[in-house]
Scaffold this active site. Structure first.
Site, PDB file in Angstrom:
ATOM      1  N   LYS A  60      -7.912 -32.859 -62.769  1.00  0.00           N
ATOM      2  CA  LYS A  60      -8.606 -33.090 -61.501  1.00  0.00           C
ATOM      3  C   LYS A  60     -10.018 -32.522 -61.578  1.00  0.00           C
ATOM      4  CE  LYS A  60      -6.561 -33.159 -56.957  1.00  0.00           C
ATOM      5  NZ  LYS A  60      -5.945 -32.301 -55.960  1.00  0.00           N
TER       6      LYS A  60
HETATM    7  C1  E4P Z   1      -4.775 -33.398 -53.038  1.00  0.00           C
HETATM    8  O1  E4P Z   1      -5.115 -33.944 -54.065  1.00  0.00           O
HETATM    9  C2  E4P Z   1      -5.725 -32.645 -52.187  1.00  0.00           C
HETATM   10  O2  E4P Z   1      -6.236 -31.566 -52.890  1.00  0.00           O
HETATM   11  C3  E4P Z   1      -5.039 -32.218 -50.900  1.00  0.00           C
HETATM   12  O3  E4P Z   1      -4.407 -33.363 -50.352  1.00  0.00           O
HETATM   13  C4  E4P Z   1      -5.975 -31.582 -49.889  1.00  0.00           C
HETATM   14  O4  E4P Z   1      -5.294 -31.436 -48.669  1.00  0.00           O
HETATM   15  P1  E4P Z   1      -5.852 -30.542 -47.457  1.00  0.00           P
HETATM   16  O5  E4P Z   1      -7.075 -31.206 -46.944  1.00  0.00           O
HETATM   17  O6  E4P Z   1      -4.755 -30.556 -46.430  1.00  0.00           O
HETATM   18  O7  E4P Z   1      -6.141 -29.187 -48.001  1.00  0.00           O
END
Ligand code: E4P
Length: 273
Positions: free
Chosen positions: A97
């Site tokens: 990522k």
């Molecule tokens: C997933 O890839 C993201 O990092 C995650 O969905 C972020 O979610 P949040 O906005 O609830 O922290």
């Protein structure tokens, strides 16, 4: 639509995989912090490498996103390679990522794109995170990303904040068509909700037949999942509590109670003599 689970908690990952509905896992540093804090509170000792290996084994055959922590090209590239070399051999399912724009200021630098491009060229699947606008998704796809992750819930938060709306709950529903304020729909350069952002990325990617898959991320409630599904988005990454919310309906529970109370002894006999 594929369903990924958006958590680093091994108990949640194991449980959700046992339901037969999960196609992948997404983590980020905050989700790892939450998982580690929970274990520490229970007094458990943590070996982070073993912990990540367990996640990869449970998710065998399904992609697991692991995020870098650096904020410049050199560190993100090095960390991406390190994560991939260290962990991909476990179950061949590691995705790296990378943030679309790692700048800590409100400006831009292209270190994210450079990293996405270099890792992708080497056959390493990249999930591009913190996508808040269609334009960023286009850049990530052009750089060779395997996935882009638009953050639906955080866009809704942003739109609420724009009009000074503070007292909302994290899981509160925000309509796809947006909310009117002083005769104008609250918007971020024309985007009226997180689901609207996802829908527009889906439209553009379909128009140009981009191969990059879209992961709707930052999902806050089950109604948002339904709206995401309606956009034709490839994947939704969903927190454990939202998966539970997707399952529950008052009339289902009411129906269950009635079926259970209507079982006559003659019918029961078939199962329990
Ligand atoms: C997933 O890839 C993201 O990092 C995650 O969905 C972020 O979610 P949040 O906005 O609830 O922290």
């Amino acid at each position: 639509m594929k369903i990924f689970i958006d958590t680093a908690k091994i108990n949640e990952i194991e449980e959700a995989f046992s339901w037969g509905i999960i196609d992948g896992v997404t983590t980020n540093p905050t989700l790892i912090k939450n998982a580690i804090d929970e274990l520490k509170n229970k007094g458990e000792k943590i070996d982070i490498e073993t912990y990540i290996k367990r996640i990869l084994e449970v998710a065998k055959g399904c992609p697991v996103s692991l995020e870098v922590i650096g904020t410049d090209y050199e560190s993100m590239y090095r960390e991406g390679i390190l994560l991939y070399e260290k962990f991909n051999k476990i179950a061949n399912n590691v995705v790296i990522k990378i943030p679309i724009n790692p700048s800590l200021e409100e400006d831009g630098n292209f270190d994210g794109l450079k990293t996405i491009c270099r890792l992708s060229e080497q056959g390493i699947p990249v999930n591009v995170t913190l996508i808040m606008k269609v334009e960023q998704a286009i850049l990530a796809a052009k750089a060779g990303a395997k996935y882009v992750s638009p953050f639906a819930g955080r866009i809704d938060d942003y739109l609420r904040n724009k009009i000074g709306w503070k007292d909302f709950k994290k899981d509160e529903y925000y309509p796809e068509i947006g909310i009117k304020f002083k005769d104008e729909t609250i918007n971020d350069e024309g985007i009226v909700s997180g689901v609207d952002l996802v829908r527009k990325i889906v439209e553009v990617f379909n128009k140009y037949k981009f191969k990059t898959e879209i992961i709707a991320a930052s999902i806050r409630n089950s109604r948002q999942v339904r709206e995401i599904a309606e956009t034709g988005c490839h994947i939704a990454t969903i927190p454990f509590y939202v998966l539970k919310e997707m399952l529950v309906h008052y009339k289902t529970s009411e129906g269950m109670k009635k079926f259970v109370s209507d079982v006559v002894p003659e019918y029961k006999e078939i199962f329990y003599k």
